[in-house]
Design an enzyme around this catalytic site. Structure first.
Site, PDB file in Angstrom:
ATOM      1  N   SER A   2      11.530  45.681 -35.402  1.00  0.00           N
ATOM      2  CA  SER A   2      12.478  45.410 -34.328  1.00  0.00           C
ATOM      3  C   SER A   2      11.966  44.285 -33.450  1.00  0.00           C
ATOM      4  O   SER A   2      10.758  44.073 -33.329  1.00  0.00           O
ATOM      5  CB  SER A   2      12.675  46.656 -33.462  1.00  0.00           C
ATOM      6  OG  SER A   2      11.527  46.890 -32.652  1.00  0.00           O
ATOM      7  N   ASP A   3      12.888  43.537 -32.846  1.00  0.00           N
ATOM      8  CA  ASP A   3      12.469  42.731 -31.710  1.00  0.00           C
ATOM      9  C   ASP A   3      11.998  43.705 -30.644  1.00  0.00           C
ATOM     10  O   ASP A   3      12.376  44.882 -30.628  1.00  0.00           O
ATOM     11  CB  ASP A   3      13.623  41.863 -31.209  1.00  0.00           C
ATOM     12  CG  ASP A   3      13.141  40.654 -30.411  1.00  0.00           C
ATOM     13  OD1 ASP A   3      11.968  40.651 -29.989  1.00  0.00           O
ATOM     14  OD2 ASP A   3      13.933  39.722 -30.217  1.00  0.00           O
ATOM     15  N   TRP A   4      11.169  43.218 -29.742  1.00  0.00           N
ATOM     16  CA  TRP A   4      10.513  44.102 -28.788  1.00  0.00           C
ATOM     17  C   TRP A   4      11.548  44.701 -27.821  1.00  0.00           C
ATOM     18  O   TRP A   4      12.105  44.017 -26.973  1.00  0.00           O
ATOM     19  CB  TRP A   4       9.436  43.329 -28.047  1.00  0.00           C
ATOM     20  CG  TRP A   4       8.084  43.400 -28.680  1.00  0.00           C
ATOM     21  CD1 TRP A   4       6.917  43.751 -28.066  1.00  0.00           C
ATOM     22  CD2 TRP A   4       7.719  43.128 -30.040  1.00  0.00           C
ATOM     23  NE1 TRP A   4       5.856  43.722 -28.966  1.00  0.00           N
ATOM     24  CE2 TRP A   4       6.323  43.344 -30.177  1.00  0.00           C
ATOM     25  CE3 TRP A   4       8.436  42.745 -31.170  1.00  0.00           C
ATOM     26  CZ2 TRP A   4       5.635  43.181 -31.381  1.00  0.00           C
ATOM     27  CZ3 TRP A   4       7.757  42.581 -32.376  1.00  0.00           C
ATOM     28  CH2 TRP A   4       6.379  42.800 -32.473  1.00  0.00           C
ATOM     29  N   GLY A   5      11.821  46.001 -28.013  1.00  0.00           N
ATOM     30  CA  GLY A   5      12.807  46.686 -27.188  1.00  0.00           C
ATOM     31  C   GLY A   5      14.202  46.688 -27.771  1.00  0.00           C
ATOM     32  O   GLY A   5      15.160  47.030 -27.074  1.00  0.00           O
TER      33      GLY A   5
END
Length: 761
Positions: free
Chosen positions: A238-241
């Site tokens: 995932s992208d962060w968050g």
């Protein structure tokens, strides 16, 4: 512990996973903190480090428990993608990727988060400096080179942001609503190229939703397309968050959540397995991919890895020089060593060399253009300087007066202008394409004192140059050039380097002309991609709109001629050959661009589309035949009737040129099309039935036979009157068959459709 770790790394990933508890498997699918994965000490599986790129190694000095943008170890800040894309130099980008891999390995990094290859849909996107181009072929080819170089050093790439991350406004929630043809042909095509050619170790899913579904939990995107169709073998992070629902994401194909959730979402996975709502085999598969990633990273690591700081700085300077685009030059450049020059603009002394946000690199050193110009101007030469404006781009009467005085005393003024980071950053989009008002006021004052002005730009996305371009004799587009950009700019200004960069995005006359103008950034967390396929130069060409500088444009200190283009089709695609001659008196490099079109196509197409390019270095007077291969799959369009790529047959026009609007030589080539049998139904039109290879001849024969009954001969009338036939061609056959006088009955049509579909299946 060492023996255990070696066993875990050398064992099959499946055996490692088989030895894990449900809780341990769940733990592997999320981070331990902000930048590292979790280890499983019991079986000797270590954690690995992922860190930001994409144009340098942004590794935190301190504990890896936060974003830490300003606290990173020194690393070479190479030119960001906005510049590298304009180099159009595949070999150079592979070398930059290799250098990034060397530095990442020296710092113990297992995965470098990049490259970003999202399409520049709108020039307002605040993160355009991290992306390569408005064109998917350019993005895919250049992105592949970066991944190839990086992974050659045993460090994984993270291809991002997958997918349709084309704005920063509402980026955590917005739904990019895109029809499937533009989605496939424009926004996914570059990703497909990199995945199929280079198998990046990881693909990073984006924050946004795609057609209403978060990309982090979209099985169509992460499994059907990415894995089943493209054959991706790596891990989706995932992208962060970016994770919305952990269990749903895991089922969809999201393997690793970053950063850490402090165990909260791990527990959700365990609970779902225990409750029977999550098949543990799904968790096993994600854990397997995480183990495989760790194994790759550990095998690629070298305890004694290092890199040469000076060598990498020199490469950064070379890359920056190759990325600079000379937009206009009326004989003022290159400068002679003894030229009387003045430098104006704070950006010459305090460079803006990279974008703002998570990709900020702490450079190993930093050149500025003013110092480097003074070096090239020669010993004893005086190069006066005036700031002209403050670091925040504001000016004052005093600063302007100083600049005017300096400009008046020189033969040539080098005026440095650009967009400040406060207006162009990750996290928000630009409000306009304008240079700061203080800078344009300064330009007016300087031009009044000295008309011989060379503008040198520093910006992460295009700026409006209409109304300005015709007022100065030369414009140098310097983009954001990394830590060695100051030296590279000086090299180009003085002719040490012959500029060879070409625009990887169009510079429009005005923002209102741009393709997404009416559909950006959307409303209520939805943005409609209403321009469809017509992104970038495709839009401007299709609408015959004037542009300030077209896609692919860039000047040189020499000249090039093209001749004798030819195109030969084969099962692999089209081999395009053209003779290019350097007709000037300087060595230089030309970017040979190949565009294709198909007159009379049965589908909507842009007037021309880039399908290949090659950068060729030629000595003064040298002539060479250049071959540019066009892959057959790059000629294909996405056929929504059958949900597959299809090459339409016909006589293709192959245009070879120096930009999308500077075509130098043209060839034609016959390309055999793919056989497509779209399924028929009672709602298919009479025209579609006639075009069908099975049904068509039968329908035409029936119409020709005429009506043997007492009613009107509808079939005969259709064939006898072309205008009536054209009018009725779109009529559904199921409705037409019920008309009195038709030579075929409803039952016969149904039988014909069933037989045609069975034969075409």
């Amino acid at each position: 512990m060492t023996d255990t770790i070696n066993t875990a790394v050398e064992a099959s990933a499946a055996d490692v996973v088989a030895d894990l508890t449900t809780e341990e498997k769940a733990s592997l699918t999320s981070g331990a903190d902000f930048w590292t994965t979790k280890s499983v000490d019991r079986v000797g599986l270590p954690s690995i480090l992922l860190t930001d790129g994409p144009h340098g190694v942004r590794l935190q000095r301190a504990d890896s428990d936060h974003l830490g943008i300003g606290d990173s170890v020194p690393a070479t800040c190479f030119p960001p993608a906005v510049a590298l894309g304009s180099s159009f130099d595949v070999d150079l980008l592979e070398r930059v990727g290799t250098a990034l891999g060397e530095e990442a390995r020296a710092e113990g990094v297992g995965v470098l988060l990049g490259p970003g290859i999202n399409i520049k849909r709108s020039p307002l996107c605040g993160r355009n400096f991290e992306y390569l181009s408005e064109d998917p072929i350019a993005s895919g080819v250049l992105g592949s080179a970066l991944v190839r170089g990086l992974q050659s050093q045993g460090v994984g790439a993270s291809l991002k942001h997958f997918a349709a991350n084309n704005q920063e406004a509402d980026r955590m929630r917005v739904s990019a609503d895109i029809d499937e043809r533009p989605l496939r042909e424009i926004y996914l095509r570059g990703f497909q190229r990199v995945v199929e050619d280079e198998q990046p170790w990881t693909v990073m899913c984006s924050y946004n939703r795609l057609n209403g579904v978060y990309t982090s939990e979209d099985p169509w995107l992460l499994t059907k397309v990415l894995r089943d169709e493209w054959g991706f073998e790596g891990l989706v992070v995932s992208d962060w968050g970016a994770v919305n629902d952990r269990v749903t994401g895991l089922v969809a194909g999201l393997d690793l959540e970053m950063p850490s959730s402090a165990g909260r979402t791990d527990a959700q996975l365990v609970a779902a397995v225990q409750a029977g709502t999550l098949d543990e085999a799904v968790l096993d598969l994600a854990a397997l991919r995480n183990v495989e990633l760790v194994q790759k990273a550990v095998r690629g690591a070298r305890a004694d890895a290092s890199y040469d700081v000076d060598t990498h700085h020199a490469l950064a300077r070379e890359a920056a020089g190759a990325s600079i685009v000379l937009l206009k030059n009326e004989g003022v450049l290159p400068l002679a060593a003894d030229a009387s020059v003045a430098v104006i603009g704070e950006l010459a002394r305090t460079p803006r060399y990279q974008g703002a946000g998570s990709s900020q690199i702490n450079p190993t050193r930093l050149d500025n253009a003013l110092d480097e110009i003074r070096v090239l101007a020669g010993a004893g030469a005086e190069v006066p300087f005036a700031a002209g404006y403050a670091a925040d781009a504001t000016t004052s009467d005093e600063l302007t007066a100083e600049a005017v005085a300096v400009a008046s005393a020189a033969s040539t003024v080098l005026l440095f202008l650009g967009v400040p980071a406060e207006q162009e950053s990750e996290g928000f989009d630009r409000e306009d394409l304008e240079l700061p008002a203080g800078q344009t006021e300064l330009l007016d004052a300087v031009l009044a004192a000295n008309a011989n002005v060379v503008i040198v730009l520093a910006n992460g996305g295009v700026v409006r140059l209409s109304g300005l371009a015709d007022r100065v004799p030369a414009i140098v587009e310097g983009w954001l050039l990394g830590q060695a950009g100051g030296g590279a700019v000086a090299d180009v200004l003085y002719g040490v380097v012959n500029p060879s960069g070409r625009l990887a995005e169009t510079i429009p006359v005005r923002l209102a002309d741009s393709p997404a103008y009416l559909d950006f950034p959307g409303e209520h967390s939805h943005v409609r991609y209403g321009e469809g396929l017509f992104v970038g130069y495709r839009w401007y060409d299709a609408r015959d709109l004037a542009v300030t500088y077209p896609f692919g444009h860039g000047l040189s200190y020499t000249t090039f001629e093209y001749a004798d283009a030819s195109a030969t089709a084969s099962a692999e695609g089209i081999a395009v050959r053209v003779t290019v001659t350097n007709t000037g008196d300087r060595d230089g490099a030309e970017v040979v661009q190949v565009y294709t079109s198909l007159a009379g196509s049965s589908i909507v197409r842009a007037p021309r589309e880039l399908k290949g390019f090659a950068k060729v270095a030629l000595a003064a007077g040298e002539s060479r035949e250049v071959e540019v291969p066009v892959r057959r799959e790059d000629l294909a369009y996405w056929d929504t009737r059958v949900d597959q790529w299809v090459v339409e047959g016909g006589e293709y026009t192959v245009e070879v040129g120096a930009s999308s609007r500077d075509i130098r030589s043209v060839a034609t080539v016959a390309v055999e099309g793919d056989a497509v049998s779209a399924p028929l139904s009672m709602n298919s039109s009479i025209g579609e039935l006639i075009a069908h290879p099975v049904a068509g001849p039968i329908i035409l024969q029936a119409l020709s036979a005429g009506n043997e009954g007492d009613g009107p001969d509808v079939g005969g009338a259709l064939l006898a009157d072309p205008s009536m036939f054209k009018m009725m061609a779109s009529f559904p056959i199921g409705r037409l068959a019920s008309f009195p006088g038709m030579p075929v009955s409803m039952d016969q049509v149904e039988q014909l459709i069933a037989a045609s579909n069975a034969q075409g299946a």
